[in-house]
Motif scaffolding. Sequence first.
Motif, PDB file in Angstrom:
ATOM      1  N   MET A   1      26.960   4.352 156.723  1.00  0.00           N
ATOM      2  CA  MET A   1      27.807   5.542 156.653  1.00  0.00           C
ATOM      3  C   MET A   1      28.788   5.402 155.488  1.00  0.00           C
ATOM      4  SD  MET A   1      30.172   7.246 159.685  1.00  0.00           S
ATOM      5  CE  MET A   1      28.825   7.140 160.865  1.00  0.00           C
ATOM      6  N   TYR A   3      32.265   6.253 153.180  1.00  0.00           N
ATOM      7  CA  TYR A   3      33.703   6.343 153.458  1.00  0.00           C
ATOM      8  C   TYR A   3      34.062   7.762 153.901  1.00  0.00           C
ATOM      9  CZ  TYR A   3      38.686   5.277 152.648  1.00  0.00           C
ATOM     10  OH  TYR A   3      40.030   5.054 152.796  1.00  0.00           O
ATOM     11  N   GLU A   5      32.059  10.095 155.150  1.00  0.00           N
ATOM     12  CA  GLU A   5      31.415  10.411 156.432  1.00  0.00           C
ATOM     13  C   GLU A   5      32.186   9.806 157.599  1.00  0.00           C
ATOM     14  OE1 GLU A   5      26.719  10.837 155.043  1.00  0.00           O
ATOM     15  OE2 GLU A   5      27.550   8.864 155.595  1.00  0.00           O
ATOM     16  N   CYS A   6      32.669   8.594 157.407  1.00  0.00           N
ATOM     17  CA  CYS A   6      33.500   7.972 158.447  1.00  0.00           C
ATOM     18  C   CYS A   6      34.746   8.817 158.703  1.00  0.00           C
ATOM     19  CB  CYS A   6      33.910   6.562 158.017  1.00  0.00           C
ATOM     20  SG  CYS A   6      32.687   5.287 158.322  1.00  0.00           S
ATOM     21  N   TYR A   7      35.384   9.204 157.600  1.00  0.00           N
ATOM     22  CA  TYR A   7      36.605  10.003 157.719  1.00  0.00           C
ATOM     23  C   TYR A   7      36.334  11.320 158.437  1.00  0.00           C
ATOM     24  CZ  TYR A   7      40.258  13.244 156.215  1.00  0.00           C
ATOM     25  OH  TYR A   7      41.242  14.206 156.192  1.00  0.00           O
ATOM     26  N   LYS A   9      33.956  12.100 160.478  1.00  0.00           N
ATOM     27  CA  LYS A   9      33.627  11.863 161.884  1.00  0.00           C
ATOM     28  C   LYS A   9      34.897  11.566 162.683  1.00  0.00           C
ATOM     29  CE  LYS A   9      30.299   9.397 164.787  1.00  0.00           C
ATOM     30  NZ  LYS A   9      29.138   8.476 164.790  1.00  0.00           N
ATOM     31  N   LEU A  30      41.460   4.752 158.823  1.00  0.00           N
ATOM     32  CA  LEU A  30      40.393   4.301 157.925  1.00  0.00           C
ATOM     33  C   LEU A  30      40.966   3.408 156.830  1.00  0.00           C
ATOM     34  CD1 LEU A  30      37.392   4.462 157.312  1.00  0.00           C
ATOM     35  CD2 LEU A  30      37.832   6.526 155.954  1.00  0.00           C
ATOM     36  N   CYS A  34      39.855  -0.487 156.188  1.00  0.00           N
ATOM     37  CA  CYS A  34      39.162  -0.814 154.944  1.00  0.00           C
ATOM     38  C   CYS A  34      40.068  -1.412 153.872  1.00  0.00           C
ATOM     39  CB  CYS A  34      38.479   0.432 154.385  1.00  0.00           C
ATOM     40  SG  CYS A  34      37.187   1.111 155.456  1.00  0.00           S
ATOM     41  N   VAL A  49      30.550   2.028 153.783  1.00  0.00           N
ATOM     42  CA  VAL A  49      31.451   1.209 154.604  1.00  0.00           C
ATOM     43  C   VAL A  49      30.612   0.157 155.315  1.00  0.00           C
ATOM     44  CG1 VAL A  49      33.042   1.243 156.562  1.00  0.00           C
ATOM     45  CG2 VAL A  49      33.070   3.116 154.912  1.00  0.00           C
ATOM     46  N   GLU A  54      32.921  -0.025 159.991  1.00  0.00           N
ATOM     47  CA  GLU A  54      32.585   1.229 160.671  1.00  0.00           C
ATOM     48  C   GLU A  54      32.769   1.095 162.181  1.00  0.00           C
ATOM     49  OE1 GLU A  54      28.560   3.819 161.611  1.00  0.00           O
ATOM     50  OE2 GLU A  54      28.702   2.774 159.686  1.00  0.00           O
ATOM     51  N   TYR A  57      36.476   0.963 162.981  1.00  0.00           N
ATOM     52  CA  TYR A  57      37.101   2.272 162.767  1.00  0.00           C
ATOM     53  C   TYR A  57      36.776   3.228 163.907  1.00  0.00           C
ATOM     54  CZ  TYR A  57      38.091   6.840 160.716  1.00  0.00           C
ATOM     55  OH  TYR A  57      38.561   8.111 160.496  1.00  0.00           O
ATOM     56  N   LEU A  58      35.526   3.331 164.251  1.00  0.00           N
ATOM     57  CA  LEU A  58      35.146   4.260 165.317  1.00  0.00           C
ATOM     58  C   LEU A  58      35.720   3.821 166.662  1.00  0.00           C
ATOM     59  CD1 LEU A  58      31.457   5.074 164.298  1.00  0.00           C
ATOM     60  CD2 LEU A  58      33.536   6.421 163.900  1.00  0.00           C
TER      61      LEU A  58
END
Length: 292
Positions: A1, A3, A5-7, A9, A30, A34, A49, A54, A57-58
């Motif tokens: 994923m 950076y 896309e993580c944000y 989500k 995030l 990171c 990431v 990831e 973060y999630l």
Amino acid sequence: MTYRECYEKGCLALQTAGIEEATLDARLLLEAVCGTNRNDLLAHGEQLVTPEAEEKYLGWIGQRAEHIPLQQLTGEQDFMGLTFAVNEHVLIPRQDTEILVEEVLKQLHDGMRVLDMCTGSGCILLSLLHYSNACEGLGVDLSADALEVAEQNAETLLDAANADRVHFLQSDLFDKVEGKFEIIVSNPPYIASAEVEKLMPEVRDHEPRMALDGTEDGLHFYRRIIEEAGKHLVSSGMLFFEIGYDQGQAVSELMRTEGYREVQVVQDYAGLDRVVFGTYVTVQPAPFAKSR
């Protein structure tokens, strides 16, 4: 994923959970995971990431969606230009409390002794010592867990010269306190018990209730501290409080009744009453008139 896309989500999950400032919190979490800054989202949004970052973060996003404060997830909060460690055992330092520190600094001179009652993370006392010279400080709290956090912050934030000038004491207010101080400062529990239940869940459910609940009318700890503080102030010593927006008059009257003079109320940047302070004056009994 990536950076970005993580944000995205994280934003969606927090927005769905009804978190205020969801996009800001998603970005800050995030960045904390990171080790990045706010420019990376624009400049390096397509960067991948790592799976470990990831997952972390999630996981944090899931906890934040349950209204766990962001600062308890990252373990830190900035205050007075310093970074303090925080956890579930202490109140998260607020910007409003910086008004209290700034007012004390106006009266704090080299070599003074300062008592911080209900010290919590130590953010008030340690900020005062950091921005002064050769002052001594005592931080008092009933919570042993809170004092551990304060001691950790002292080790991290104070240089060698100041580290030996701060001490922490577990005590029910003044019960175990000895000696006198030029300044006593306190941000005590001041929210009325019935109002605590109305606080946002981040505060009500995740910050220590003993640091919030000022009992029935929110003034219990002001009364106790004001009644006892004079025994621990030098002549013309000063007492400073953070207060709730509607407590300025009540706390001022309590202080005047106990012999404090030049009592003043200071407002915060929103124009709300935030700080009350005054000077303790020992009233000497009038001499008996001589008989003629």
